[in-house]
Design an enzyme around this catalytic site. Structure first.
Site, PDB file in Angstrom:
ATOM      1  N   ASP A   1       0.820  -1.222   0.000  1.00 28.39           N
ATOM      2  CA  ASP A   1       0.000   0.000   0.000  1.00 28.39           C
ATOM      3  C   ASP A   1       0.847   1.263   0.000  1.00 28.39           C
ATOM      4  O   ASP A   1       2.034   1.249   0.342  1.00 28.39           O
ATOM      5  CB  ASP A   1      -0.965   0.013   1.189  1.00 28.39           C
ATOM      6  CG  ASP A   1      -0.252  -0.146   2.531  1.00 28.39           C
ATOM      7  OD1 ASP A   1       0.770  -0.859   2.599  1.00 28.39           O
ATOM      8  OD2 ASP A   1      -0.719   0.435   3.538  1.00 28.39           O
TER       9      ASP A   1
ATOM     10  N   GLU B   1      -0.538  -1.996   5.334  1.00 31.80           N
ATOM     11  CA  GLU B   1       0.420  -1.830   6.445  1.00 31.80           C
ATOM     12  C   GLU B   1       0.296  -0.458   7.088  1.00 31.80           C
ATOM     13  O   GLU B   1       0.572  -0.302   8.274  1.00 31.80           O
ATOM     14  CB  GLU B   1       1.851  -2.039   5.930  1.00 31.80           C
ATOM     15  CG  GLU B   1       2.899  -2.131   7.034  1.00 31.80           C
ATOM     16  CD  GLU B   1       3.338  -0.786   7.594  1.00 31.80           C
ATOM     17  OE1 GLU B   1       3.589  -0.702   8.813  1.00 31.80           O
ATOM     18  OE2 GLU B   1       3.427   0.184   6.806  1.00 31.80           O
TER      19      GLU B   1
END
Length: 396
Positions: free
Chosen positions: A83, A141
């Protein structure tokens, strides 16, 4: 030719392809739990290597398994996060983000591209090692509750169950070519603190007719720092930072409430829980004593990250074999946090650092900044290094 030399050759030969992976991902970043195109790109690349792929874990997570000889003998997991962050990039590179307000400012594009390179190398060499390697491309994350926690709940560490897991992260304080390790406690827990201080608003010229939440909030912010200076042991590094205070009044208007947001970081789980209890109690009591009220909302984040000492010692030695002992360094504790910590609570885990800094090229910006970038020479090294450490661990 030795397996070590063969891996080095593959890593060098695939470097341009890995760089192209990274640049594509960097130009097309996606926020946490929205990594739909990123996941498709990863899955397509893995399939192009001839690998079977499992998609949709934790929404956008991707998993693949490389089976060597005697595939059930031992299993090692390798993880990359996928991400990006809500940051507007201001770099001028050709591969800068095309998605407004979204940027790979923490190097997850590097981690993903590197693991794709590692996957390609390991798949080429699967006839030369025993055991299996599970590849985990993990979403979310950067945002609670952390994609790692969701993937674990959805069984990523089962069927088959790895005996250990490795994770890599860029480190812009470390020159390119260097690799950093730390045994034991490494990264802090991370909890979000939200305080709503409620009083009674009114005219700034008649404070006696109000219960001023701005004053109450000021006392709370200052007083809570005493929890760090007078309750936390100096042996347990701790941080309490408030980065957002919203008092929607004016020069002559006292508002009805003040909202405060901050983060609490600790490197000891027992003290973490005790500290959070003290924060809540002190904030509530100060507000009550001054005639107001404080509503405390704590969003529990990631736990402390502990690198398994034996595993870390082993892969550090493998890294010394791969890059030379002079290029492997010990790194210090950090109050940063990582959801890789969830894996470390379940199986032996080690989270190491990849040097990406190059002052001569002007590549010095830290992570989570709009100017962050890396020296892509790191991608010549990183895929082969992880492949070598994984194979070495399978043989341990």
């Amino acid at each position: 030719m030795s397996l070590l030399k063969e891996i080095r050759q593959y890593s060098s030969a695939y470097a341009n392809e890995v760089v192209s992976f990274r640049r594509h991902l960097h130009a097309h970043p996606e926020l946490s739990y929205q990594e739909y195109n990123t996941a498709k790109f990863i899955a397509n690349q893995l399939r192009s290597f001839g690998m079977h792929v499992q998609e949709g874990i934790a929404g956008t997570g991707v998993v693949a398994i490389i089976e060597g000889k005697n595939p059930t003998k031992r299993i090692i997991a390798l993880r990359a996060d996928i991400d990006a962050l809500p940051i507007q990039e201001i770099n001028s590179k050709d591969y800068k983000s095309i998605n407004k307000g979204v940027m790979h400012a923490c190097g997850h594009d590097v981690h993903t591209a590197s693991l794709l390179g590692t996957a390609k190398i390991l798949n080429e060499l699967k006839g030369q090692f025993e055991g299996s390697i599970k590849l985990i491309f993990q979403p979310g994350e950067e945002k609670n509750p952390g994609g790692a926690s969701i993937m674990i709940k959805e069984g990523v560490l089962e069927n088959p169950a790895p005996s250990a897991i490795l994770g890599q992260h860029v480190f812009p304080l470390l020159p390119v070519g260097k690799i950093g390790f730390r045994e034991g406690k490494y990264m802090a827990s991370s909890d979000e603190i939200y305080l709503r201080v409620v009083g009674k608003g009114g005219h700034g010229a008649t404070p006696e007719l109000t219960v001023d939440p701005v004053v109450i909030a000021s006392h709370i912010i200052i007083a809570l720092q005493q929890i760090i200076s007078r309750n936390a042991s100096p042996k347990h590094p701790t941080v309490l930072t408030f980065g957002k205070v919203t008092a929607d009044g004016a020069t002559n208007i006292i508002p009805d409430e003040v909202n405060i947001a901050g983060t609490f970081r600790a490197l000891d789980e027992r003290w973490r829980e005790e500290g959070l209890r003290k924060i809540k109690k002190m904030a509530e009591n100060i507000a009550e004593g001054m005639g107001g009220k404080c509503e405390v909302d704590i969003h529990h984040g990631y736990p402390c990250l502990e690198n398994d000492p034996m595993l870390t010692r082993f892969i550090k030695q493998a890294a010394e074999e791969y890059v030379g002992k002079e290029n492997v360094v010990d790194i210090d504790l950090t109050l940063g946090s990582e959801d890789f910590a969830y894996y470390s609570q379940v199986i032996p885990a080690s989270f190491y650092r990849l040097g990406t800094r190059n002052e001569s090229k002007g590549i010095t910006s830290y992570v989570h900044t709009p100017t962050f970038d890396i020296d892509e020479d790191a991608l010549v090294l990183a895929p082969g290094l992880m492949a070598w450490m994984a194979i070495a661990q399978l043989s341990a």
